[in-house]
Design an enzyme around this catalytic site. Structure first.
Site, mmCIF file in Angstrom:
data_model
loop_
_atom_site.group_PDB
_atom_site.id
_atom_site.type_symbol
_atom_site.label_atom_id
_atom_site.label_comp_id
_atom_site.label_asym_id
_atom_site.label_seq_id
_atom_site.Cartn_x
_atom_site.Cartn_y
_atom_site.Cartn_z
ATOM 1 N N GLN A 134 0.829 -1.218 0.000
ATOM 2 C CA GLN A 134 0.000 0.000 0.000
ATOM 3 C C GLN A 134 0.863 1.267 0.000
ATOM 4 O O GLN A 134 0.636 2.192 -0.770
ATOM 5 C CB GLN A 134 -0.905 0.018 1.252
ATOM 6 C CG GLN A 134 -1.852 1.206 1.269
ATOM 7 C CD GLN A 134 -2.470 1.491 2.640
ATOM 8 O OE1 GLN A 134 -2.109 0.884 3.639
ATOM 9 N NE2 GLN A 134 -3.368 2.454 2.678
ATOM 10 N N ILE A 161 13.011 -10.475 1.926
ATOM 11 C CA ILE A 161 13.721 -9.711 2.965
ATOM 12 C C ILE A 161 14.372 -10.642 3.995
ATOM 13 O O ILE A 161 15.350 -10.289 4.658
ATOM 14 C CB ILE A 161 12.756 -8.715 3.665
ATOM 15 C CG1 ILE A 161 13.474 -7.879 4.708
ATOM 16 C CG2 ILE A 161 11.582 -9.424 4.292
ATOM 17 C CD1 ILE A 161 14.522 -6.983 4.163
ATOM 18 N N TYR A 209 2.384 -6.867 16.213
ATOM 19 C CA TYR A 209 2.798 -5.795 15.297
ATOM 20 C C TYR A 209 3.373 -4.624 16.089
ATOM 21 O O TYR A 209 4.472 -4.146 15.811
ATOM 22 C CB TYR A 209 1.587 -5.353 14.504
ATOM 23 C CG TYR A 209 1.780 -4.174 13.596
ATOM 24 C CD1 TYR A 209 1.082 -2.991 13.824
ATOM 25 C CD2 TYR A 209 2.624 -4.240 12.489
ATOM 26 C CE1 TYR A 209 1.221 -1.898 12.980
ATOM 27 C CE2 TYR A 209 2.768 -3.153 11.645
ATOM 28 C CZ TYR A 209 2.060 -1.991 11.888
ATOM 29 O OH TYR A 209 2.201 -0.903 11.047
ATOM 30 N N LYS A 269 7.228 -3.352 16.187
ATOM 31 C CA LYS A 269 7.543 -1.984 15.750
ATOM 32 C C LYS A 269 8.271 -1.218 16.865
ATOM 33 O O LYS A 269 9.223 -0.486 16.614
ATOM 34 C CB LYS A 269 6.277 -1.235 15.314
ATOM 35 C CG LYS A 269 5.732 -1.701 13.961
ATOM 36 C CD LYS A 269 6.714 -1.411 12.828
ATOM 37 C CE LYS A 269 6.152 -1.769 11.474
ATOM 38 N NZ LYS A 269 7.141 -1.533 10.390
HETATM 39 C C1 VAH Z 1 -2.597 -1.277 10.839
HETATM 40 N N1 VAH Z 1 -2.599 0.311 8.995
HETATM 41 O O1 VAH Z 1 -3.792 -1.106 10.913
HETATM 42 C C2 VAH Z 1 -1.774 -0.222 10.079
HETATM 43 C C3 VAH Z 1 -1.369 0.913 10.982
HETATM 44 C C4 VAH Z 1 -2.030 2.444 12.869
HETATM 45 C C5 VAH Z 1 -2.437 1.317 11.979
HETATM 46 O O2 VAH Z 1 -0.174 0.615 11.612
HETATM 47 O O3 VAH Z 1 -2.041 -2.219 11.330
#
Ligand code: VAH
Length: 314
Positions: free
Chosen positions: A14, A55, A144, A148
Site C-alpha cells: 500500500q 527480505i 505488530y 515496531k
Molecule cells: C494497521 N494500517 O492497521 C496499520 C497501521 C495504525 C495502523 O499501523 O495495522
C-alpha cells in the site's frame, strides 16, 4: 558526490507503490529499484527496474545492494496488526529479522540513509488516549506493535553505536485509493470508499465511535520524503517520530461520505479488530516533528473524502 541509488523493499504494498513512484520522480526512474516478494504491482510496471526479493534472505539482499550500488534502503515490508494477530511468530520474525538484516547491511556497506516505518500501534492501553506524546508509557499489546517498538530501539542503537542514518515515522492509519491495504485494523477507512461507490452500503468491522489517528497517503508520502531530505542535525528522534494529521471515527467518516453519496448507508459489526483498535490512542501529539523538520499536514477529513471519491469514481 556518489549518485543516489535507492532500493525500495515492499514496493508492491500500500505504501510501497506510492513511495516508489514519488521517489522515481525525484531521483529518476532508474535510480529507484523496486522489490517485493510478490509480483510487480501494475502501477509500477514500465516505470523502472523491479527485482524479486525476500527480505528474510540476507545474503540475497546483500548481493542486490552490492550489485546495484545501492546507497539508500526504504524497508516497507511488514506484517500489519490484524494479520499479525493471526500469525504472531511469522509477524515477529519477518518484522524483526527483516529490519535487522537491513540495518546490518547498511552498517557494513555504509549506506547513506535507511527509512523504516513504525506506527501508532506501538502505543498500548496504558498510553494517553488524547494527544499521545512522543515519550510516554508505551506497552504495546499486539505482535505488530511489539515488533515496531522493538524495531525503533534497534534503529536508535544502530544510529548511535554504528552511525547508520536510519529514520522513522510512527504512521497513523493510512488511507489511499491506488493500491490495496495490507491487513491492518484501519483498513475499514479504505474499504468503505470502494463499497460506498459500488454498493452504496458498508458493514464496518469497527464500532461507530472508534476514534483513531488517520492520515491521507499524499501527506504520508510527502512527510516521509521531507523527513529523509532533512539535514541529519535536525533529526532529534532516532527511534521514530510521532506524526499526525487528523482523527475520526467510522461514524464521522460515513457522515462525510454521505455529503457526496447521499444514499450511502453504514452498519456496524465489530470483530477482533475492535479489540486491537481500542488499545491505540485516539489522537497524537506530533509537535516534535513539527519543530524539528517543519512537518505540516495538508489533508483533513473533508479534503481527503472529496479526493478519494473523485479518484475512485473515475
Ligand atoms: C494497521 N494500517 O492497521 C496499520 C497501521 C495504525 C495502523 O499501523 O495495522
Amino acid at each position: 558526490m556518489q549518485k543516489e541509488k535507492i532500493l525500495v523493499i515492499g514496493a508492491s504494498g500500500q505504501i510501497g507503490v506510492e513511495l516508489t513512484l514519488a521517489l522515481r520522480k525525484i531521483y529518476g526512474n532508474y535510480n529507484v529499484i523496486a522489490s517485493d516478494l510478490r509480483e510487480e504491482n501494475d502501477l509500477l510496471k514500465g516505470t523502472g527496474p523491479y527485482v524479486p526479493l525476500d527480505i528474510m534472505n540476507k545474503e540475497m539482499l546483500h548481493v542486490q545492494v552490492i550489485r546495484q550500488n545501492i546507497t539508500q534502503i526504504y524497508l516497507l515490508a511488514a506484517i500489519l496488526s490484524a494479520t499479525g494477530e493471526k500469525n504472531p511468530n511469522l509477524a515477529w520474525n519477518l518484522n524483526m529479522q527483516g529490519l535487522l538484516n537491513v540495518l546490518d547491511i547498511a552498517k557494513e556497506e555504509h549506506l547513506h540513509k535507511v527509512y523504516w516505518p513504525s506506527s501508532i500501534a506501538v502505543f498500548g492501553p496504558t498510553s494517553p488516549k488524547i494527544n499521545c506524546p512522543q515519550q510516554t508509557i508505551i506497552e504495546p499489546t499486539t505482535v505488530y506493535g511489539i515488533s515496531k517498538y522493538a524495531g525503533e530501539f534497534w534503529c536508535n542503537y544502530y544510529h548511535h553505536r554504528y552511525g547508520v542514518d536510519v529514520r522513522s515515522l510512527r504512521y497513523p492509519g493510512l488511507i489511499s485509493y491506488k493500491s490495496a491495504p495490507g491487513g491492518g485494523t484501519t483498513d475499514y477507512a479504505i474499504e468503505i470508499f470502494q463499497e460506498a461507490i459500488e454498493e452504496k452500503k458498508y458493514e464496518c468491522f469497527l464500532a461507530k465511535d472508534t476514534y483513531l489517528p488517520m492520515m491521507y497517503m499524499p501527506d504520508a508520502i510527502r512527510g516521509t520524503i521531507e523527513l529523509m531530505e532533512s539535514p541529519a542535525d535536525k533529526i532529534s528522534i532516532r527511534t521514530s517520530y510521532n506524526i499526525s494529521s487528523m482523527s475520526f471515527s467510522p461514524e464521522q467518516l460515513a457522515s462525510e461520505i454521505k455529503n457526496f453519496i447521499p444514499d450511502f448507508s453504514i452498519t456496524y459489526k465489530p470483530d477482533y479488530r475492535q479489540t486491537i483498535a481500542t488499545t491505540w490512542p485516539q489522537s497524537i501529539d506530533d509537535s516534535i516533528a513539527r519543530n524539528d523538520w517543519n512537518w505540516k499536514p495538508e489533508y483533513d477529513l473533508k479534503k481527503m473524502t472529496k479526493d478519494m471519491i473523485e479518484n475512485l469514481s473515475k
